[in-house]
Design an enzyme around this catalytic site. Structure first.
Site, mmCIF file in Angstrom:
data_model
loop_
_atom_site.group_PDB
_atom_site.id
_atom_site.type_symbol
_atom_site.label_atom_id
_atom_site.label_comp_id
_atom_site.label_asym_id
_atom_site.label_seq_id
_atom_site.Cartn_x
_atom_site.Cartn_y
_atom_site.Cartn_z
ATOM 1 N N TYR A 89 -32.378 -2.250 14.502
ATOM 2 C CA TYR A 89 -31.045 -2.523 15.043
ATOM 3 C C TYR A 89 -29.978 -2.074 14.063
ATOM 4 O O TYR A 89 -30.266 -1.691 12.921
ATOM 5 C CB TYR A 89 -30.882 -4.008 15.379
ATOM 6 C CG TYR A 89 -30.684 -4.921 14.187
ATOM 7 C CD1 TYR A 89 -31.738 -5.234 13.337
ATOM 8 C CD2 TYR A 89 -29.431 -5.468 13.902
ATOM 9 C CE1 TYR A 89 -31.550 -6.079 12.244
ATOM 10 C CE2 TYR A 89 -29.236 -6.315 12.820
ATOM 11 C CZ TYR A 89 -30.300 -6.612 11.991
ATOM 12 O OH TYR A 89 -30.111 -7.434 10.913
ATOM 13 N N LYS A 91 -34.074 -1.835 8.866
ATOM 14 C CA LYS A 91 -33.287 -2.856 9.575
ATOM 15 C C LYS A 91 -34.068 -3.284 10.814
ATOM 16 O O LYS A 91 -33.715 -2.961 11.960
ATOM 17 C CB LYS A 91 -31.901 -2.291 9.919
ATOM 18 C CG LYS A 91 -30.831 -3.364 9.988
ATOM 19 C CD LYS A 91 -29.454 -2.753 9.833
ATOM 20 C CE LYS A 91 -28.358 -3.729 10.237
ATOM 21 N NZ LYS A 91 -28.388 -5.041 9.609
ATOM 22 N N GLU A 95 -31.131 -10.012 -1.948
ATOM 23 C CA GLU A 95 -29.945 -9.894 -1.084
ATOM 24 C C GLU A 95 -29.776 -11.182 -0.304
ATOM 25 O O GLU A 95 -30.580 -12.105 -0.426
ATOM 26 C CB GLU A 95 -30.080 -8.682 -0.145
ATOM 27 C CG GLU A 95 -31.277 -8.780 0.777
ATOM 28 C CD GLU A 95 -31.475 -7.557 1.664
ATOM 29 O OE1 GLU A 95 -30.516 -6.806 1.914
ATOM 30 O OE2 GLU A 95 -32.610 -7.372 2.128
ATOM 31 N N LEU A 140 -31.751 -3.864 2.034
ATOM 32 C CA LEU A 140 -31.080 -2.931 2.938
ATOM 33 C C LEU A 140 -29.963 -2.193 2.192
ATOM 34 O O LEU A 140 -29.182 -2.845 1.478
ATOM 35 C CB LEU A 140 -30.475 -3.710 4.110
ATOM 36 C CG LEU A 140 -29.984 -2.825 5.246
ATOM 37 C CD1 LEU A 140 -31.162 -2.375 6.103
ATOM 38 C CD2 LEU A 140 -28.965 -3.543 6.101
HETATM 39 N N1 PDD Z 1 -26.769 -7.622 8.591
HETATM 40 N N2 PDD Z 1 -28.899 -7.038 4.018
HETATM 41 C C1 PDD Z 1 -29.395 -7.548 5.164
HETATM 42 C C2 PDD Z 1 -30.734 -8.179 5.136
HETATM 43 C C3 PDD Z 1 -28.634 -7.477 6.345
HETATM 44 O O1 PDD Z 1 -29.142 -7.977 7.490
HETATM 45 C C4 PDD Z 1 -27.343 -6.895 6.312
HETATM 46 C C5 PDD Z 1 -26.483 -6.777 7.533
HETATM 47 C C6 PDD Z 1 -26.865 -6.383 5.088
HETATM 48 C C7 PDD Z 1 -25.505 -5.740 4.962
HETATM 49 O O2 PDD Z 1 -25.477 -4.466 5.553
HETATM 50 P P1 PDD Z 1 -24.140 -3.847 6.143
HETATM 51 O O3 PDD Z 1 -23.103 -3.997 5.106
HETATM 52 O O4 PDD Z 1 -24.479 -2.420 6.384
HETATM 53 O O5 PDD Z 1 -23.811 -4.598 7.402
HETATM 54 C C8 PDD Z 1 -27.684 -6.465 3.973
HETATM 55 C C9 PDD Z 1 -26.125 -7.472 9.868
HETATM 56 C C10 PDD Z 1 -24.647 -7.443 9.812
HETATM 57 C C11 PDD Z 1 -26.698 -8.490 10.840
HETATM 58 O O6 PDD Z 1 -27.893 -8.700 10.759
HETATM 59 O O7 PDD Z 1 -25.959 -9.011 11.684
#
Ligand code: PDD
Length: 286
Positions: A36, A151, A183, A207
């Site tokens: 996703y 992801k 993270e 990620l």
């Molecule tokens: N999540 N690490 C994890 C495990 C994440 O699920 C996310 C983002 C990030 C940050 O990535 P980015 O800055 O590209 O959104 C880091 C999304 C927003 C979610 O699961 O809703």
């Protein structure tokens, strides 16, 4: 019937939210076999869209799901079409692609069409005052798999971690793997100590976040370049500032961790700079 303001996209169709249906044999439902992406949208413009779509296309290749829209350009058109159908100016746009519906066998099916599902929710922008007050965080051992770079829609660990945070009245859960910060449950982590910003090494454990990549650009511009390195749990707890970043939460100051104040218990100057830089880049203020 299409109702402007709430349409979702499912496999080539625009549908009202409540009418979107997928097979119970979809491998996303059965195995969590899919990936996703979440893209923030400000003033109807998808923010840093190419970075998100490049990561998503890369993720499809990593899990060997054929790309149903043939690369970033095809996806970009679809994303904009979805944005344009919504009633909100600022949105959180979600894209999910699974390997599709097939008889239940773990290995890849011979024949399956990927399922593509997209929707957006309204994005609430925090006021500067509320953001600067900061939020609570908690920690937990990182019990996830070792492909955090993918992801994946298999988010059970993130769900359990986020619920643990909620039970502790916290906004985010920060995972620690064998003494090293990885993270957040759904975010990346930055710390600041004596004016030096640091963030974990971007390897398969985490990620590669788009928001943290922008935060790094903002930091570099204001003369605070971010170093990537292993951050020990003790350093997290002794940091002057702790921040998390994600497309949904933007940049958040964590002012207490596991019930103890971070630094002086208030958001600090590094957060103020990153927050301002982010708001400026997004073009939106709460
Ligand atoms: N999540 N690490 C994890 C495990 C994440 O699920 C996310 C983002 C990030 C940050 O990535 P980015 O800055 O590209 O959104 C880091 C999304 C927003 C979610 O699961 O809703």
């Amino acid at each position: 019937m299409n109702i402007p303001g709430s349409d979702v996209y499912l496999n080539g169709e625009w549908l009202p939210r409540g009418e979107a249906r997928v097979s119970a044999f979809d491998r996303g439902f059965i195995f969590g076999d899919g990936i996703y992406e979440v893209i923030p949208v400000y003033n109807r413009k998808p923010f840093l869209m190419d970075r998100h779509l490049e990561r998503m296309v890369d993720n499809l290749a990593k899990v060997k799901i054929p790309d149903p829209h043939g690369g970033v350009e095809g996806w970009a058109k679809l994303v904009q079409a979805l944005v344009d159908r919504q009633a909100f100016e600022n949105q959180k746009l979600y894209i999910q692609i699974t390997r599709g519906a097939a008889p239940r066998l773990h290995s890849f099916p011979d024949k399956a069409e990927p399922t593509v599902f997209m929707f957006t929710d309204e994005m609430m922008i925090l006021s500067d005052e509320r953001a600067k007050e900061g939020f609570k965080g908690v920690t937990m051992p990182d019990f996830r798999w070792l492909r955090g770079d993918i992801k994946s829609i298999s988010l059970l660990a993130a769900v359990l971690g986020s619920e643990h945070a909620r039970q502790h009245d916290a906004t985010e859960l920060i995972f620690i793997r064998e003494g090293i910060v990885t993270e957040g449950a759904s975010s990346n982590v930055l710390i600041c100590k004596d004016g030096q910003l640091s963030s974990p090494v971007t390897d398969r454990r985490i990620l590669p976040g788009v928001t943290v990549s922008l935060a790094e650009e903002v930091a570099a511009k204001v003369g605070m370049p971010v170093e990537h390195r292993d951050i020990a749990e003790g350093e997290l707890r002794a940091a002057d500032e702790v921040m998390i970043t994600s497309s949904g939460k933007e940049i958040v100051a964590i002012v207490s961790l596991d019930g103890k104040p971070v630094g002086d218990g208030k958001s600090g100057p590094a957060f103020a700079k990153l927050w301002d830089g982010y708001r400026e880049a997004s073009g939106v203020r709460g």
